[in-house]
Design a protein around this motif. Structure first.
Motif, PDB file in Angstrom:
ATOM      1  N   GLU A   1       0.846  -1.187   0.000  1.00 34.88           N
ATOM      2  CA  GLU A   1       0.000   0.000   0.000  1.00 34.88           C
ATOM      3  C   GLU A   1       0.882   1.238   0.000  1.00 34.88           C
ATOM      4  OE1 GLU A   1      -2.269  -0.481   3.528  1.00 34.88           O
ATOM      5  OE2 GLU A   1      -0.592  -0.154   4.883  1.00 34.88           O
ATOM      6  N   HIS A   2       0.255   2.385  -0.269  1.00 34.29           N
ATOM      7  CA  HIS A   2       1.013   3.634  -0.244  1.00 34.29           C
ATOM      8  C   HIS A   2       0.089   4.775   0.143  1.00 34.29           C
ATOM      9  CE1 HIS A   2      -0.738   5.110  -4.065  1.00 34.29           C
ATOM     10  NE2 HIS A   2      -0.723   3.837  -4.417  1.00 34.29           N
ATOM     11  N   ALA A   3       0.668   5.779   0.777  1.00 32.02           N
ATOM     12  CA  ALA A   3      -0.095   6.950   1.190  1.00 32.02           C
ATOM     13  C   ALA A   3      -0.326   7.863  -0.007  1.00 32.02           C
ATOM     14  CB  ALA A   3       0.647   7.700   2.291  1.00 32.02           C
ATOM     15  N   THR A   4      -1.422   8.600   0.032  1.00 34.55           N
ATOM     16  CA  THR A   4      -1.717   9.565  -1.027  1.00 34.55           C
ATOM     17  C   THR A   4      -1.530  11.000  -0.543  1.00 34.55           C
ATOM     18  OG1 THR A   4      -4.067   9.493  -0.421  1.00 34.55           O
ATOM     19  CG2 THR A   4      -3.326   8.009  -2.171  1.00 34.55           C
ATOM     20  N   GLN A   5      -1.072  11.149   0.694  1.00 37.29           N
ATOM     21  CA  GLN A   5      -0.745  12.463   1.233  1.00 37.29           C
ATOM     22  C   GLN A   5       0.689  12.439   1.734  1.00 37.29           C
ATOM     23  OE1 GLN A   5      -3.748  13.255   4.240  1.00 37.29           O
ATOM     24  NE2 GLN A   5      -5.102  14.199   2.752  1.00 37.29           N
TER      25      GLN A   5
ATOM     26  N   THR B   1       4.000  12.886   3.968  1.00 43.42           N
ATOM     27  CA  THR B   1       4.291  12.755   5.391  1.00 43.42           C
ATOM     28  C   THR B   1       4.509  14.148   5.974  1.00 43.42           C
ATOM     29  OG1 THR B   1       5.339  10.622   4.973  1.00 43.42           O
ATOM     30  CG2 THR B   1       5.834  11.699   7.076  1.00 43.42           C
TER      31      THR B   1
ATOM     32  N   TYR C   1       6.336  10.532   0.388  1.00 45.44           N
ATOM     33  CA  TYR C   1       5.156   9.705   0.600  1.00 45.44           C
ATOM     34  C   TYR C   1       5.575   8.373   1.226  1.00 45.44           C
ATOM     35  CZ  TYR C   1       2.741  12.982  -2.469  1.00 45.44           C
ATOM     36  OH  TYR C   1       2.199  14.106  -3.014  1.00 45.44           O
ATOM     37  N   GLU C   2       4.747   7.870   2.119  1.00 45.15           N
ATOM     38  CA  GLU C   2       5.026   6.584   2.764  1.00 45.15           C
ATOM     39  C   GLU C   2       4.543   5.450   1.865  1.00 45.15           C
ATOM     40  OE1 GLU C   2       4.568   5.837   7.182  1.00 45.15           O
ATOM     41  OE2 GLU C   2       2.925   4.605   6.402  1.00 45.15           O
TER      42      GLU C   2
END
Length: 360
Positions: A234-238, A240, A246-247
């Motif tokens: 998975e990956h963040a869309t905002q 850090t 991005y995480e």
């Protein structure tokens, strides 16, 4: 003397005529056309990137009782492994058992009364309303019995999956409240590695090519010589907070030959090319590609450095990308291709390199 003068005049005239002929020959000799070349190199060159990573638990749950009570059995320690369904902690269950006995008695009484009322209704000795009331009381007592059984089961805290006790929040023999955290359980079978990706690479990392020759691998700080394959999870869309990164989370099976705990350092290496490098030969600018007039075949002009000439080379095209047009087949690493002015070329034309440019 006159003969000598005549001879000298003839020699001078011959030399002048020869010089003119030489100059004329040089003047009509065709010039060698300069061409801009692109040398085909490995499309994967420079596509590998390494990112510092942190190990995290794939699944983590904070477990708590669903009712309040006195803790009477709790003998776990942090780091202990438990199996799915194992009893982790137990409350004093005497009150719940007594409640269950009362509910069982109520249910049996309501069941017997409903049976009697049914017989009386059949003999028309009671009204339909009395029978309906007995039916409702039976259903209510049955629901109360099921609730009491659930309350008794809530006095035990069980493991929802195989895992490791990561944190213990209370001690044995304490009074605990409903939903008060008791322990944290982490899943054992898999682990996650978390990286921070700069915005310039975010799209390439989060949409990595599953057909790339080099798949993502993880190396851990306590054993950097070993690598383990990982998959994008998975990956963040905002971004850090405090960074422009991005995480992104990758997951992998827990290594069997070493101890890996959440919070440990690691390094993730992956191929960030977005092309199918198993079938792709190169990417060329559109100016390097043309169609042959006689049969419509797609060709590029390959330069032979030994002969100093160009020849047509048929190619198979792939997708059009922001980097250029994919060449699936027809050229290989080391070939030199003309990338400008191909409309002025002809088969076997002698050319000279204008400028060397290393490309994909």
């Amino acid at each position: 003397m006159k003969n000598l003068t005549t001879t000298l005049s003839l020699l001078i005239l011959t030399a002048v005529i020869s010089g003119c002929n030489a100059e004329s020959s040089e003047a009509v000799k065709p010039s060698v056309r300069p061409v801009k070349l692109l040398e085909i190199t490995d499309i994967n060159a420079g596509s590998l990137r390494s990112f510092p990573a942190k190990v995290a638990a794939t699944k983590q749950a904070e477990l708590a009782f669903r009712l309040s009570g006195h803790l009477v059995e709790f003998n776990l320690v942090e780091g202990q492994q438990v199996n799915k369904g194992a009893v982790l902690a137990r409350l004093d269950r005497r009150d719940s058992q007594n409640t269950l006995l009362n509910r069982e008695a109520d249910y049996e009484l309501a069941k017997a009364d409903f049976k009697r009322k049914g017989e009386l209704l059949r003999r028309e000795l009671i009204s339909q309303a009395e029978y309906d009331l007995a039916s409702a009381q039976l259903k209510s007592s049955k629901a109360n019995l099921a609730s009491a059984q659930d309350q008794l089961s809530y006095t035990e805290l069980t493991a929802p999956y195989d895992g490791t006790v990561a944190k213990i929040s209370i001690d044995n023999y304490q009074m605990v409240q409903a939903n008060q955290p008791v322990l944290v359980l982490q899943k054992d079978s898999d682990i996650d590695v978390v990286i921070q990706v700069p915005e310039s690479l975010a799209s390439k990392v989060t949409q990595f090519n599953p057909n790339a020759i080099t798949q993502p691998v993880v190396r851990f700080a306590n054993d950097p010589s070993s690598s383990y394959a990982a998959l994008l999870k998975e990956h963040a869309t905002q971004v850090t907070p405090g960074t422009q990164s991005y995480e992104v989370v990758f997951t992998l099976p827990r290594p069997a030959n070493m101890t890996v705990l959440p919070g440990m350092s690691a390094e993730l290496t992956m191929d960030i090319t977005q092309h199918n490098s198993q079938t792709l030969a190169a990417i060329l600018p559109a100016s390097a590609i043309s169609k042959r007039d006689q049969d419509g075949q797609t060709v590029v002009w390959a330069f032979d450095s030994k002969l100093g000439k160009v020849t047509q080379q048929m190619v198979t095209l792939g997708k059009v990308t922001t980097d250029g047009i994919e060449i699936v087949d027809g050229i290989k690493v080391g070939d030199q291709v003309v990338v400008a002015g191909v409309q002025y070329l002809s088969e076997g034309l002698e050319v000279k390199p204008l400028r060397w440019q290393r490309g994909v």
